[in-house]
Design a protein around this motif. Sequence first.
Motif, short mmCIF file in Angstrom:
data_model
loop_
_atom_site.label_atom_id
_atom_site.label_comp_id
_atom_site.label_asym_id
_atom_site.label_seq_id
_atom_site.Cartn_x
_atom_site.Cartn_y
_atom_site.Cartn_z
N ARG A 94 -2.07 -13.96 4.85
CA ARG A 94 -2.54 -12.65 4.37
C ARG A 94 -2.16 -12.46 2.90
O ARG A 94 -2.95 -11.93 2.11
CB ARG A 94 -1.97 -11.53 5.23
N GLN A 95 -0.96 -12.90 2.53
CA GLN A 95 -0.54 -12.80 1.13
C GLN A 95 -1.39 -13.70 0.24
O GLN A 95 -1.80 -13.30 -0.85
CB GLN A 95 0.95 -13.16 1.00
N ALA A 96 -1.66 -14.91 0.70
CA ALA A 96 -2.51 -15.84 -0.06
C ALA A 96 -3.91 -15.26 -0.21
O ALA A 96 -4.53 -15.37 -1.29
CB ALA A 96 -2.55 -17.20 0.62
N GLU A 97 -4.42 -14.64 0.84
CA GLU A 97 -5.74 -14.01 0.78
C GLU A 97 -5.78 -12.93 -0.30
O GLU A 97 -6.72 -12.87 -1.10
CB GLU A 97 -6.10 -13.41 2.14
N ALA A 98 -4.75 -12.10 -0.35
CA ALA A 98 -4.69 -11.03 -1.36
C ALA A 98 -4.69 -11.62 -2.77
O ALA A 98 -5.37 -11.10 -3.67
CB ALA A 98 -3.46 -10.17 -1.13
N GLU A 99 -3.95 -12.71 -2.98
CA GLU A 99 -3.92 -13.36 -4.29
C GLU A 99 -5.30 -13.92 -4.67
O GLU A 99 -5.75 -13.78 -5.81
CB GLU A 99 -2.90 -14.49 -4.31
N LEU A 100 -5.97 -14.53 -3.71
CA LEU A 100 -7.30 -15.09 -3.97
C LEU A 100 -8.31 -13.98 -4.27
O LEU A 100 -9.14 -14.12 -5.17
CB LEU A 100 -7.76 -15.96 -2.80
N LEU A 101 -8.24 -12.89 -3.52
CA LEU A 101 -9.14 -11.76 -3.77
C LEU A 101 -8.96 -11.23 -5.19
O LEU A 101 -9.94 -10.93 -5.88
CB LEU A 101 -8.90 -10.65 -2.75
N GLN A 102 -7.72 -11.13 -5.62
CA GLN A 102 -7.43 -10.65 -6.97
C GLN A 102 -7.99 -11.61 -8.02
O GLN A 102 -8.59 -11.18 -9.00
CB GLN A 102 -5.92 -10.49 -7.14
#
Length: 162
Positions: free
Chosen positions: A59-67
């Motif tokens: 979930r944290q990696a997803e947030a970084e990729l979205l950003q």
Amino acid sequence: MLDRRDSRGEPLAHEEVVDVLNDLLENTRDGGYGFLACAEEVESPAAKQLFASRAEGCRQAEAELLQMIAAYGGKPADGGTAAGALHRGWVHVKGSLGANSELSILESCERGEDTAIARYRKALKQNLPPDVRSLVERQAAGAQRNHDQIRDLRNAARAAKN
């Protein structure tokens, strides 16, 4: 699919960077969903905790990729991949048929991490901008750590079975 140049060639255009990031976004979502599916099927508190922790990492990696996708002017991909959904379905089918053992769940999860690592390696072959490369390298290292932890649990489950 856009033509992607390797790291020795011309830098990727923004839309190509977004394509690479979206591939990893789908990969990360598959991982998060997969870890949650595995957590539902195992009995061991250590395995449940590992899978829950890895799902949170996804979930944290997803947030970084979205950003990063937004920073490059892109639109995030929706959902994960069909292969990821099929893999999760297989984990649940094994569980519903009573065919699951912690060992088989760990083996399935390890195969999923093999796929994740391969996708990160593919991305790292591209001539990514430095900020994107740094993010992808860090996340690739995390995928490798996930794989290694799962492999170690799998090895322990094999030893306990013998």
